[in-house]
Design a protein around this motif. Structure first.
Motif, PDB file in Angstrom:
ATOM      1  N   SER A  29       0.846  -1.200   0.000  1.00  0.00           N
ATOM      2  CA  SER A  29       0.000   0.000   0.000  1.00  0.00           C
ATOM      3  C   SER A  29       0.873   1.238   0.000  1.00  0.00           C
ATOM      4  O   SER A  29       2.105   1.169   0.031  1.00  0.00           O
ATOM      5  CB  SER A  29      -0.932  -0.006   1.213  1.00  0.00           C
ATOM      6  OG  SER A  29      -0.183   0.062   2.413  1.00  0.00           O
ATOM      7  N   ASP A  30       0.231   2.390  -0.016  1.00  0.00           N
ATOM      8  CA  ASP A  30       0.935   3.662  -0.141  1.00  0.00           C
ATOM      9  C   ASP A  30       0.557   4.572   1.030  1.00  0.00           C
ATOM     10  O   ASP A  30      -0.600   4.953   1.170  1.00  0.00           O
ATOM     11  CB  ASP A  30       0.566   4.330  -1.469  1.00  0.00           C
ATOM     12  CG  ASP A  30       1.542   5.418  -1.859  1.00  0.00           C
ATOM     13  OD1 ASP A  30       1.737   6.349  -1.066  1.00  0.00           O
ATOM     14  OD2 ASP A  30       2.116   5.342  -2.961  1.00  0.00           O
ATOM     15  N   ASP A  31       1.525   4.898   1.857  1.00  0.00           N
ATOM     16  CA  ASP A  31       1.310   5.840   2.964  1.00  0.00           C
ATOM     17  C   ASP A  31       0.303   5.333   3.999  1.00  0.00           C
ATOM     18  O   ASP A  31      -0.343   6.141   4.683  1.00  0.00           O
ATOM     19  CB  ASP A  31       0.821   7.197   2.435  1.00  0.00           C
ATOM     20  CG  ASP A  31       1.878   7.943   1.636  1.00  0.00           C
ATOM     21  OD1 ASP A  31       3.056   7.583   1.742  1.00  0.00           O
ATOM     22  OD2 ASP A  31       1.519   8.879   0.892  1.00  0.00           O
ATOM     23  N   HIS A  32       0.169   4.030   4.133  1.00  0.00           N
ATOM     24  CA  HIS A  32      -0.769   3.498   5.129  1.00  0.00           C
ATOM     25  C   HIS A  32      -0.033   3.345   6.454  1.00  0.00           C
ATOM     26  O   HIS A  32       0.760   2.433   6.633  1.00  0.00           O
ATOM     27  CB  HIS A  32      -1.349   2.161   4.669  1.00  0.00           C
ATOM     28  CG  HIS A  32      -2.529   1.729   5.465  1.00  0.00           C
ATOM     29  ND1 HIS A  32      -2.916   0.410   5.586  1.00  0.00           N
ATOM     30  CD2 HIS A  32      -3.439   2.439   6.189  1.00  0.00           C
ATOM     31  CE1 HIS A  32      -4.006   0.336   6.330  1.00  0.00           C
ATOM     32  NE2 HIS A  32      -4.328   1.555   6.715  1.00  0.00           N
ATOM     33  N   ALA A  33      -0.314   4.246   7.376  1.00  0.00           N
ATOM     34  CA  ALA A  33       0.392   4.301   8.651  1.00  0.00           C
ATOM     35  C   ALA A  33       0.150   3.047   9.480  1.00  0.00           C
ATOM     36  O   ALA A  33      -0.982   2.551   9.541  1.00  0.00           O
ATOM     37  CB  ALA A  33      -0.056   5.533   9.431  1.00  0.00           C
TER      38      ALA A  33
END
Length: 539
Positions: A29-33
């Protein structure tokens, strides 16, 4: 615009597993904290399907990235090398696809390979039997994809669903006598956080608590004070939070004269039809891609509810910042909802076909992300929220369900671990190490005590000073350069939020010298010549 059939409905259950090597699915995923995931302790928002992977295998609690930014993180995944060695230090450059990457080695070891979704490396990938990738950052609605033939095709729908459908279509047509490796490259949860229509307002009933560091004053931290990534000043009401944001083509006629002037200036003498004008217009904005039905749904929620609420409250100062924080998290989590739902579809398919018995599933994000900590969104810094990223892996019969791995793992370790799992030789040029023995609870005496980090992108887009440093379990040391020239040292046991820089505190003199020596050793080990030159220059 193409429509594709959801291949999940077409696939036959009970397909035989004809090979012994494990299949590997890497969901990136992208930027999933990590703090947005219930397996990592979030109690307000549930991610049941990511949790399925973690509970069925291992959850890494100290998985750290080498350069907290989108493209360089993917380059590190592919190469197992730090940014200064794979040549991709910044976003929006061109990755050298002709260097050695682990998917090529998997192919040489009998694997079919695929990358579907976001790649963001400015070049078409090598080492994949199939790819269908988003150009650049990609778009949430009605996105374009580039396929193996270098054809760019627009598809109607929501990007997370489309990525899953492409994956299922590829899976249906694969050679079942061979093992497969596939990267499912998610667009979510990248800015500007456009939820799937069914998820609009999913978390509007939750009042998210402000992080304790939300109104951070950045005392003793010059670089933290110098950034441009605050919810207060940097986050935009229209483009990010959709207040008074036009959707679809509703502003096309009033914007058309400016567009025509721009085209005449850049394409003198060329005539553009109305269809071509609209296509140029659509390409210039995320929200312009919405069709009439999507536009209507977004207007109903963002114009009739959110913008109306904003206008009625007439907020300013801290109350406005708090309102922006709430809107940010509500959209962010709503965007992640479709991500988790699609992961569930993948896991359900593996179960229904029997593939789950011999398929490793990995979930990771390209890096961490700020959800209001220090008043921020975005990433980039060596501080905990952006340095640490989510990583869960399920390996049936090998990794004991419920495993927690606390060792310091770097994303340079991802490639060699996958090669190790596949039984492929790990090239000596790879700078990471396989952590498969750790996942098997096997003792590894010489595992790293410190992880290395180097961030480069400056000054745009967020004015974060480049820096390199190390992280141990108890301390973080960093050297900032270019925008701000300074050292920072944090005692993570006493100061887990990294608020008090103790670099010049005499009581830390001994540990500082020890960490400085460790940092130099890592710089030399990984041959980071730029960092070495800066390290040797006294402030």
């Amino acid at each position: 615009m193409k429509r594709i059939l959801p291949a999940l409905a077409l696939l036959l259950p009970g397909m035989a597993i004809a090979q012994s090597k494990p299949n590997i699915i890497f969901i990136l995923s992208d930027d999933h904290a990590y703090q947005a995931i219930s397996a990592y302790g979030n109690r307000l928002v549930q991610t049941p399907n990511i949790d399925r992977i973690a509970h069925g295998g291992a959850l890494l609690t100290n998985n750290l990235v080498a350069n907290s930014i989108c493209g360089p993180s993917r380059a590190t995944l592919l190469t197992g090398k730090y940014s200064h060695k794979n040549g991709y230090t910044l976003n929006e450059k061109t990755f050298d696809v002709h260097q050695e990457t682990f998917p090529v080695l998997l192919q040489q070891n009998g694997y079919q390979t695929a990358w579907i979704g976001k790649l963001h490396l400015g070049s078409l990938p090598i080492g994949f039997n199939y790819f269908n990738i988003l150009p650049g950052q990609g778009h949430y609605y009605n996105p374009d994809f580039i396929n193996n033939n270098n054809d760019t095709i627009r598809y109607k729908g929501y990007v997370t669903n489309l990525i899953s459908d492409f994956f299922f279509n590829w899976l249906q047509g694969r050679d079942t006598s061979k093992p497969f490796f596939a990267v499912i490259g998610e667009k979510a949860t990248h800015r500007e956080w456009l939820p799937e229509i069914q998820d609009l307002g999913a978390y509007d009933d939750i009042n998210f608590p402000l992080p304790t560091t939300f109104f951070d004053t950045y005392d003793t931290r010059e670089a933290a004070k110098d950034q441009d990534m605050t919810i207060d000043k940097t986050m935009r009401l229209a483009e990010d939070l959709k207040v008074h944001q036009p959707f679809g083509l509703q502003n096309y006629e009033q914007d058309k004269p400016r567009l025509q002037q721009w085209l005449q200036k850049n394409y003198p003498g060329r005539h553009f039809s109305e269809t071509e004008l609209k296509e140029f217009y659509i390409r210039q904005g995320e929200y312009r891609r919405l069709d009439e039905a999507q536009q209507q749904a977004f207007n109903h929620y963002y114009r009739d509810k959110i913008t109306k609420d904003f206008e009625e409250k007439k907020l300013s100062g801290k109350e406005l910042v708090k309102w922006k924080f709430q809107r940010y998290l509500k959209d962010y989590y709503a965007t992640a909802k479709s991500l988790d739902r699609n992961i569930g579809k993948i896991l359900d398919y593996l179960d229904s076909t029997g593939l789950s018995k011999n398929t490793i599933v990995i979930y990771a994000s390209d890096q961490g992300f700020y959800l209001g900590e220090h008043g921020w969104f975005d990433k980039r810094f060596i501080y905990n929220e952006s340095l640490k990223t989510a990583f869960a892996i399920r390996y049936p019969g090998v990794i004991k369900p419920g495993t927690k791995l606390d060792a310091l793992v770097s994303n340079t370790d991802w490639a060699p671990t996958i090669l190790d799992i596949a039984g492929a030789k790990i090239p000596s040029e790879i700078q990471g190490r396989s952590f498969l023995p750790l996942l098997k609870h096997q003792p590894v005496k010489d595992w790293r005590k410190a992880a290395y980090y180097h961030y480069y992108e400056y000054p745009e887009p967020h004015h974060v000073s480049p820096h390199f440093g190390l992280r141990t379990k108890d301390y973080m040391l960093a050297r900032f350069y270019k925008g701000v020239n300074s050292w920072e040292l944090f005692d993570l046991k006493k100061d887990p939020n990294q608020l008090k820089n103790v670099y010049n505190n005499p009581s830390y003199a001994a540990i500082k010298q020890q960490l400085l020596q460790q940092l130099k050793a890592l710089i030399l080990e990984y041959d980071d010549q730029e960092a070495l030159e800066i390290y040797n220059h006294r402030l």
